[in-house]
Design an enzyme around this catalytic site. Sequence first.
Site: not given
Length: 634
Positions: A424, A497, A499, A501
């Site tokens: 990403e 990631d 997290d 998102d």
Amino acid sequence: MAATYNENQIQILEGLQAVRKRPGMYIGSTSSKGLHHLVYEIVDNAVDEALAGACDTIIVSIHPDNTISVLDNGRGIPVGIHPQKGISTVEVVFTILHAGGKFGGGGYKVSGGLHGVGASVVNALSEWLVVEVYTEGKIYQERFSRGEVIQPLTVIGSTDKTGTFVHFKPDEEIFEEVIFDFKMLEQRLKETAFLTKALKIQLIDLRENEEKKKVFHYEGGIKEFVGHLNKHKTPIYDEVFYCEGEKDGISVEVAFQHNDAYVENIFSFVNNINTTEGGTHLSGFKTAVTKTLNDYARKMGLLKDADKNLSGEDIREGMTAIVSIKIGEPQFEGQTKTKLGNSEAAGAVQSVFGDQLTYFLEQNPNVGKIVVQKGIMAARARDAARKARDLTRRKSALEGNALPGKLADCSEKDASKCEIYIVEGDSAGGSAKSARSPKTQAILPLRGKILNVEKVRIDKMLENQEIRNMITAFGAGISDDFDISKLRYGKIILMTDADVDGAHIRTLLLTFLYRYFRELIEQDHVYIAQPPLYLVEKNKKKYYVFDDKELEKVLEEIGRTGISRMQRYKGLGEMNPEQLWETTMDPESRVLVKVSIDDAAAADEIFTKLMGDDVEPRRQFINEHAHRVTYLDI
Ligand code: TTJ
């Protein structure tokens, strides 16, 4: 001629010993998956009794010591002496391999067990197992330990009930961990209940202070299953089609309803076994749908003489369907032995289902019209997509370079050794490019959020640059021209990631792969990278930590004083290439999670909830599953 008791005894022990030596051969693995398999093997025996019409309730209990009991109200396993073996039939069932159900004579007996290995395998892999049979006023009991008889079949009391009760403790010497997952059992038992009309299955968890109990009971069977699968989607007509019938000794049940999505969602079963690779019954179903609806469209003037027939794919756009047959001697083929080979099944489904669908369309002309209209739209989109694809192909042939510019490809020629990291963002992509081993690792960075493929038809999807880059990089084509042998990488690794998102992007990517490249997942080509969330440094030693729970553990172990560095990574881009290599990309030290779909119906529900319009189920789902590394890793 009957063998002598001693000969039999020795053979039996050798057989069960073989199971203990190589449990994986009989139950797939000794992980959590194999552990849960034990329960299904026992339950499937009781389900067979329900399929014979002799039982209507099954109660599965998880006890506080992580033992399992299964009780049914059937006729009970026969307690008499087995004519060939010279021991009670109960003992035969629990000590002789592959004895599942072949006794009793008369009528066909369908066996539901996934590998059909039966109760003796469960017995061999249990520290102890107790079976009780309630019949003719008496309670019979036999006890085993690791497959060996501890107490022969004995009358221990009286009862006015009939049925079979099995209680077992999986052997901790065999299984990695003996802890049962309520949700996993729930999912499977629910599915079994849907597939066995009017069978009531109870699941009781006695481990917590407060007893947890679920009851699965669907009078409508697979018709309700389709309704359930479409619950979080938008059906485009109210009725759910349902039919049942029998031909040449094969019993056939089909249910379907279309929703406004653009992908099909068809699950097929043979004797309650999910045939993920399809087979003849599924082909029979598809042939009948295509023919019947085209005939209908012509008859109603929805297709003109000059129009081409609608393709099967077009008619099945947005279709949720269950095809379930019961057959005496199924032949399973394919890589995972989940593809039905019996040629007579195609004709049986075609005939039973085709006739009743024709009648249904006459009775419900609105349904036929809606389906045909959706099919016509799908055909147009598919045409446009094909043209766009041809155009891209010609263009890339002209330019001489078919691969996307953003792709940093690897140099290895043997595709099975190659890996592609889908990353990403450009900054993380940059780190990954410096970090990688360029011989075998390719990097494809994606920009920002990727398209939610649940929301668009294939033509719009193919207009999306990031989607196109992935398809071109994989090299195996898509839909009608998909060819897995052309795949350019053995592993497709999603690296986002650690997290929220990142999780969202991962979900979008998985949705795309699941809906359009399911074969890649089924054949174990899709993986999820596990970047660390923290770096802790003490006395010049580095500790990479992957979640908050692990952080607690690490801090506990190394002590909280004297920590020189504690960094929380907000994204992959924050790691320098060396760190990224060490923690996430080095095949020697990284942890990859293989994406697997054991239960396609469950996976569909998950994707629908995660990607659909309803906010509440999504919120609830994420809350329930937040602790899981990946919700697909069942
Ligand atoms: C066989 O044919 C005669 C009548 O009984 C049939 C039979 O075996 N029924 C039966 C077996 N009901 N329930 C079982 C069974 C249930 C559990 C939970 C476990 C096992 C191994 C068998």
